[in-house]
Design an enzyme around this catalytic site. Structure first.
Site, PDB file in Angstrom:
ATOM      1  N   ASP A 177     -24.671 -37.084  35.987  1.00 12.25           N
ATOM      2  CA  ASP A 177     -23.095 -37.743  35.746  1.00 12.25           C
ATOM      3  C   ASP A 177     -23.003 -39.020  35.758  1.00 12.25           C
ATOM      4  OD1 ASP A 177     -20.454 -37.563  34.820  1.00 12.25           O
ATOM      5  OD2 ASP A 177     -19.454 -37.033  36.904  1.00 12.25           O
ATOM      6  N   GLU A 237     -29.984 -41.505  31.278  1.00 11.80           N
ATOM      7  CA  GLU A 237     -28.760 -40.994  31.800  1.00 11.80           C
ATOM      8  C   GLU A 237     -29.272 -42.614  32.996  1.00 11.80           C
ATOM      9  OE1 GLU A 237     -25.438 -39.175  31.520  1.00 11.80           O
ATOM     10  OE2 GLU A 237     -27.380 -39.614  30.605  1.00 11.80           O
ATOM     11  N   ARG A 240     -24.404 -45.113  24.863  1.00 11.27           N
ATOM     12  CA  ARG A 240     -24.353 -44.658  22.852  1.00 11.27           C
ATOM     13  C   ARG A 240     -24.056 -45.036  22.311  1.00 11.27           C
ATOM     14  NH1 ARG A 240     -23.127 -37.674  24.554  1.00 11.27           N
ATOM     15  NH2 ARG A 240     -21.098 -38.942  25.285  1.00 11.27           N
ATOM     16  N   LYS A 272     -32.274 -26.490  26.579  1.00 11.37           N
ATOM     17  CA  LYS A 272     -33.662 -27.303  26.092  1.00 11.37           C
ATOM     18  C   LYS A 272     -33.983 -25.926  25.224  1.00 11.37           C
ATOM     19  CE  LYS A 272     -32.378 -31.660  26.920  1.00 11.37           C
ATOM     20  NZ  LYS A 272     -33.051 -33.264  27.021  1.00 11.37           N
ATOM     21  N   CYS A 323      -3.366 -33.335  73.142  1.00 10.59           N
ATOM     22  CA  CYS A 323      -3.877 -33.892  71.997  1.00 10.59           C
ATOM     23  C   CYS A 323      -4.597 -35.652  72.022  1.00 10.59           C
ATOM     24  CB  CYS A 323      -1.938 -34.311  71.710  1.00 10.59           C
ATOM     25  SG  CYS A 323      -2.191 -35.727  70.615  1.00 10.59           S
ATOM     26  N   CYS A 355       3.428 -40.290  72.030  1.00 10.83           N
ATOM     27  CA  CYS A 355       2.314 -39.873  71.296  1.00 10.83           C
ATOM     28  C   CYS A 355       2.172 -41.185  70.183  1.00 10.83           C
ATOM     29  CB  CYS A 355       2.621 -38.714  70.837  1.00 10.83           C
ATOM     30  SG  CYS A 355       1.258 -37.882  69.619  1.00 10.83           S
ATOM     31  N   GLU A 377     -10.483 -30.596  33.044  1.00 12.32           N
ATOM     32  CA  GLU A 377      -8.756 -30.961  31.613  1.00 12.32           C
ATOM     33  C   GLU A 377      -9.517 -31.846  30.256  1.00 12.32           C
ATOM     34  OE1 GLU A 377      -5.197 -31.895  35.128  1.00 12.32           O
ATOM     35  OE2 GLU A 377      -6.717 -33.306  35.222  1.00 12.32           O
ATOM     36  N   LYS A 393     -27.572 -32.229  34.600  1.00 13.35           N
ATOM     37  CA  LYS A 393     -26.698 -32.840  34.216  1.00 13.35           C
ATOM     38  C   LYS A 393     -26.493 -34.282  34.610  1.00 13.35           C
ATOM     39  CE  LYS A 393     -23.204 -32.779  31.131  1.00 13.35           C
ATOM     40  NZ  LYS A 393     -23.144 -34.092  31.224  1.00 13.35           N
ATOM     41  N   TYR A 400     -34.942 -38.772  29.844  1.00 13.67           N
ATOM     42  CA  TYR A 400     -34.926 -37.352  29.277  1.00 13.67           C
ATOM     43  C   TYR A 400     -35.427 -36.093  27.925  1.00 13.67           C
ATOM     44  CZ  TYR A 400     -30.135 -37.872  28.017  1.00 13.67           C
ATOM     45  OH  TYR A 400     -29.185 -38.629  27.867  1.00 13.67           O
ATOM     46  N   LYS A 434     -22.529 -26.366  32.511  1.00 10.45           N
ATOM     47  CA  LYS A 434     -21.269 -27.138  33.360  1.00 10.45           C
ATOM     48  C   LYS A 434     -21.253 -25.841  35.077  1.00 10.45           C
ATOM     49  CE  LYS A 434     -20.340 -30.612  31.554  1.00 10.45           C
ATOM     50  NZ  LYS A 434     -18.540 -31.012  31.556  1.00 10.45           N
ATOM     51  N   CYS A 450      -3.536 -38.136  73.144  1.00 11.02           N
ATOM     52  CA  CYS A 450      -2.568 -39.410  73.338  1.00 11.02           C
ATOM     53  C   CYS A 450      -2.890 -38.341  74.911  1.00 11.02           C
ATOM     54  CB  CYS A 450      -1.694 -39.298  72.851  1.00 11.02           C
ATOM     55  SG  CYS A 450      -0.887 -37.596  73.254  1.00 11.02           S
ATOM     56  N   ASP A 494     -12.637 -31.608  29.542  1.00  9.51           N
ATOM     57  CA  ASP A 494     -13.272 -30.582  28.463  1.00  9.51           C
ATOM     58  C   ASP A 494     -12.575 -29.688  28.014  1.00  9.51           C
ATOM     59  OD1 ASP A 494     -15.660 -31.637  29.056  1.00  9.51           O
ATOM     60  OD2 ASP A 494     -15.789 -30.469  31.073  1.00  9.51           O
ATOM     61  N   SER A 548     -23.221 -35.221  21.710  1.00 11.49           N
ATOM     62  CA  SER A 548     -23.101 -34.659  22.847  1.00 11.49           C
ATOM     63  C   SER A 548     -23.453 -33.479  23.002  1.00 11.49           C
ATOM     64  CB  SER A 548     -21.658 -34.746  23.285  1.00 11.49           C
ATOM     65  OG  SER A 548     -20.734 -33.923  22.437  1.00 11.49           O
ATOM     66  N   LEU A 549     -23.434 -32.526  23.891  1.00 12.34           N
ATOM     67  CA  LEU A 549     -23.612 -31.350  23.966  1.00 12.34           C
ATOM     68  C   LEU A 549     -22.775 -30.661  24.190  1.00 12.34           C
ATOM     69  CD1 LEU A 549     -26.093 -31.508  26.626  1.00 12.34           C
ATOM     70  CD2 LEU A 549     -26.899 -31.546  24.061  1.00 12.34           C
ATOM     71  N   GLU A 603     -33.193 -28.818  32.984  1.00 14.29           N
ATOM     72  CA  GLU A 603     -32.861 -30.549  33.166  1.00 14.29           C
ATOM     73  C   GLU A 603     -31.686 -30.092  34.104  1.00 14.29           C
ATOM     74  OE1 GLU A 603     -33.341 -32.679  29.694  1.00 14.29           O
ATOM     75  OE2 GLU A 603     -35.020 -31.441  29.190  1.00 14.29           O
ATOM     76  N   ASP A 631     -12.239 -34.111  34.695  1.00 10.27           N
ATOM     77  CA  ASP A 631     -13.424 -33.983  33.867  1.00 10.27           C
ATOM     78  C   ASP A 631     -13.303 -32.241  33.256  1.00 10.27           C
ATOM     79  OD1 ASP A 631     -14.860 -35.590  34.328  1.00 10.27           O
ATOM     80  OD2 ASP A 631     -16.739 -35.016  35.299  1.00 10.27           O
ATOM     81  N   CYS A 663       0.922 -31.150  69.567  1.00  4.98           N
ATOM     82  CA  CYS A 663       1.350 -31.631  70.193  1.00  4.98           C
ATOM     83  C   CYS A 663       2.922 -32.262  70.823  1.00  4.98           C
ATOM     84  CB  CYS A 663       1.051 -33.285  69.861  1.00  4.98           C
ATOM     85  SG  CYS A 663       1.471 -34.913  71.179  1.00  4.98           S
TER      86      CYS A 663
END
Length: 502
Positions: free
Chosen positions: A118, A174, A137, A282, A400, A430, A35, A116, A218, A306, A402, A37, A82-83, A114, A33, A423
Site C-alpha cells: 500500500d 512501489e 504513475r 500475475k 478503579c 475520581c 468505499e 500488494k 516488482y 484484496k 482512583c 473500490d 491499474s489492476l 506478490e 479504500d 467506579c
C-alpha cells in the site's frame, strides 16, 4: 427511466472524480479504500447494465489522476495501468476463466504471487545501466518527473553494473514507509501511504530525503530486449541488480491454492514491517502475458486479490483500562499497528470484563479486529491456532485507578448484574471520571466551547488550571498565553469562546 439512471451515473462519476483527486493528487483520501473500490465497482456495473452510459472520466477509462502542475510531465513508453480487483473465490475462478477463454486453449496456468504494498507506484528508466528518469504513475499515460526525489531513496541503485542489464529498461515498483519509521512521523500524516505520497511531491529533494522512504521493485514496463521467460525469473534478476524485492514472492499453480494462500497470508500481514492491502497474481509466463495484453485500463493477465477492508489480524501487546464519565471501566487492547481500510489501528475495544472471559482473550493472542464505518475498532475473535505458551490471561482490576472498589450494578428489569464494571463515584472525586465529565461539558453536544478540546482539557488538568467545570470560567489567561504553543491571540480567542458559551 433512462434519464434517472443517467442522473445517478453522472452523480457517481462526479463523486469518483472528487475522491480520485483526493486519493492520487492530494494524498488526502476522505473515504476508506473499500468505499473507493465500491464506488468504482458501482460505476462499472452501471455501464455493463446500461450500454448508453459512457464517460471519459469513468474508472473504466481512467487510471490514477492527471500529473500535478508542480512537476514536469513525462510520457510513459508503456502505460502504467491499474489492476482489476478480486474479493472472493468466485472472482478468482472468473479471472482464470476469462484468461482461458481469451487464449482459447486448456492449459494449467502458473501464477507469480506478490504482496500488494500500500504505497505509491513509480517507474525508473535505466539507459546503459544509468538511472536516467524517475516518474510517478500519474494518469497511467503520463506522470510527474520526480527523478531527483526518487534518487534520495537508498534502495534505488543509481547505476546497475551487471552486464546482462538491457540497453534500456523501465523498472516499476512501489515507494513506501515501514511501520516503525511511520511511528516517528505519524503526527503529520494519516497513514504510511499519505506520508510516502506527500514526501515524493516535495519540490525540494532535500525535504524528501528527510523521510525514510523505501522502494520495492516488482515488474518492468518498456524493455529494449527481453531475455526473460517468466515473471518469477525477472524478480530473481532484480535482486542481482541491487533492487529490494519482497521475501514473500511465490509461484502457485491453481486458483484453489491461491485462495488458501490468501487466507493464510491475511492472518500474518501484521507481521510484515510495511502495509499491504492484498496479494497480486500475475500469469507467470511472459509469453502468455504478451498474448493476453490489456483492456483499456488493466492487464488481462493480472489481478489484485484484496484483503478485507473492514477487518484484519493483529497481536495484543497489552490491555489497558479506560474510565468513562459514567464510571464505566472499558478494557482496550493495545495491538501491533495494522492498516484496516486505509486507517492505522493500534487500539481496539474489548467492551467489558464478560466479553474478555467469553472470548477467552489473552495478552499475546493473535486476534481478528473489525473496523466498519465509524464504529470503534473492536476485537471479534481469537485465532486459537496461533496461541502459544507466551499468552497471558488478563485479570480485570477490582479497583478503579482512583482507588475506589468497582461494582457491577444489579438490573431490576433483567434481574441480572450489569456486564460493565464501574467506579461508584458520582461526583468529581475520581480523577478519571472528572476529566471525562469536563471533556463532555466542553463538547459540541454540551457547551460547545471552541478552542478548548480534549487535549487542552487534559493539559489544563495536569497544570491544575481546571478541576471542576466552574473552573473553566475562572481561568488565568495571562498564564495560558505564556504556555508553549499559546500566545496572547490564542488565549484571547479561547476567552471569547468561553465567554460566548455563557
Amino acid at each position: 427511466m433512462n434519464k434517472e439512471v443517467e442522473k445517478i451515473y453522472k452523480r457517481k462519476i462526479k463523486e469518483f472524480q472528487k475522491h480520485n483527486k483526493l486519493y492520487y493528487d492530494k494524498s488526502a483520501p476522505a473515504i476508506s479504500d473499500r468505499e473507493f473500490d465500491e464506488l468504482k465497482a458501482d460505476i462499472i456495473n452501471l455501464e455493463k447494465k446500461y450500454s448508453f452510459l459512457r464517460s471519459t472520466k469513468s474508472p473504466s477509462d481512467s487510471v490514477g489522476f492527471k500529473p500535478s502542475k508542480n512537476f514536469e510531465k513525462f510520457k510513459h513508453k508503456v502505460q502504467m495501468l491499474s489492476l482489476s480487483n478480486a474479493f472472493d473465490r468466485e472472482d478468482l475462478i472468473n479471472f482464470e476463466k476469462k484468461i482461458l477463454n481469451y487464449l482459447n486453449e486448456k492449459i494449467l496456468l502458473e501464477y507469480s504471487v506478490e504482496p500488494k504494498i500500500d504505497g505509491i507506484s513509480a517507474s525508473l528508466t535505466y539507459i546503459n545501466g544509468n538511472l536516467t528518469y524517475g516518474v510517478s504513475r500519474g494518469d497511467g499515460s503520463e506522470g510527474e518527473l520526480i527523478t531527483n526525489n526518487l534518487k534520495t531513496i537508498k534502495d534505488i541503485p543509481h547505476k546497475i553494473l551487471k552486464k546482462n542489464i538491457p540497453k534500456e529498461i523501465e523498472i516499476r515498483g512501489e515507494v513506501f514507509i515501514e511501520k516503525k519509521d511511520f511511528e516517528k512521523i505519524k503526527d503529520n500524516f494519516a497513514n504510511p501511504r499519505n506520508a510516502a505520497s506527500g514526501s515524493l511531491r516535495q519540490k525540494d529533494p532535500k525535504e524528501t530525503s528527510k523521510i525514510p522512504l523505501k522502494f520495492i521493485a516488482y515488474t518492468f514496463g518498456f524493455i529494449s530486449e527481453n531475455k526473460f521467460k517468466n515473471q518469477s525469473d525477472f524478480l530473481n534478476e532484480l535482486k542481482s541488480w541491487g533492487f529490494l524485492t519482497s521475501d514473500y514472492n511465490k509461484v502457485i499453480k491453481s486458483t484453489d491454492e491461491l485462495f488458501i494462500f490468501h487466507e493464510q497470508f491475511e492472518k500474518k500481514r501484521f507481521d510484515l514491517n510495511y502495509d499491504i492491502d492484498g496479494l497480486v497474481y500475475k500469469v507467470n509466463s511472459l509469453q502468455l502475458q504478451k498474448r493476453l495484453g490489456f483492456t483499456s485500463n488493466a492487464p488481462r493477465w493480472a489481478i489484485a486479490h484484496k484483503f478485507s477492508a473492514d477487518h484484519a489480524y493483529s497481536e495484543i501487546l497489552n490491555i489497558d483500562i479506560q474510565v468513562g464519565r459514567t464510571g464505566a471501566l472499558t478494557p482496550v487492547a493495545k495491538v501491533k499497528p495494522v492498516n484496516i481500510g486505509g486507517v492505522v489501528v493500534s487500539n481496539a475495544t474489548l467492551h467489558n470484563e464478560d466479553e474478555i472471559i467469553r472470548k477467552d482473550i489473552r495478552i499475546g493472542d493473535t486476534v481478528k479486529i473489525e473496523r466498519a464505518g465509524d464504529v470503534i475498532p473492536h476485537v471479534l475473535e481469537v485465532d486459537i491456532k496461533k496461541r502459544d505458551g507466551k499468552s497471558k490471561k488478563f485479570n480485570f482490576p477490582k479497583k478503579c485507578p482512583c482507588g475506589f472498589d468497582t461494582i457491577k450494578e444489579f438490573n431490576k428489569i433483567t434481574k441480572k448484574y450489569d456486564a460493565v464494571r464501574r467506579c461508584p463515584d458520582k461526583g468529581f472525586e475520581c480523577e478519571k471520571i472528572a476529566v471525562e465529565k469536563i471533556k463532555h461539558f466542553i463538547s459540541k453536544d454540551a457547551m460547545n466551547i471552541d478552542g478548548l478540546g480534549k487535549k487542552v482539557v487534559e493539559k489544563f488538568w495536569d497544570l491544575k488550571f481546571i478541576k471542576l467545570p466552574q473552573d473553566i470560567y475562572n481561568l488565568d489567561y495571562q498564564k495560558i498565553s505564556s504556555l508553549d504553543g499559546w500566545g496572547s491571540q490564542s488565549a484571547s480567542n479561547l476567552k471569547f469562546s468561553i465567554e460566548n458559551s455563557k
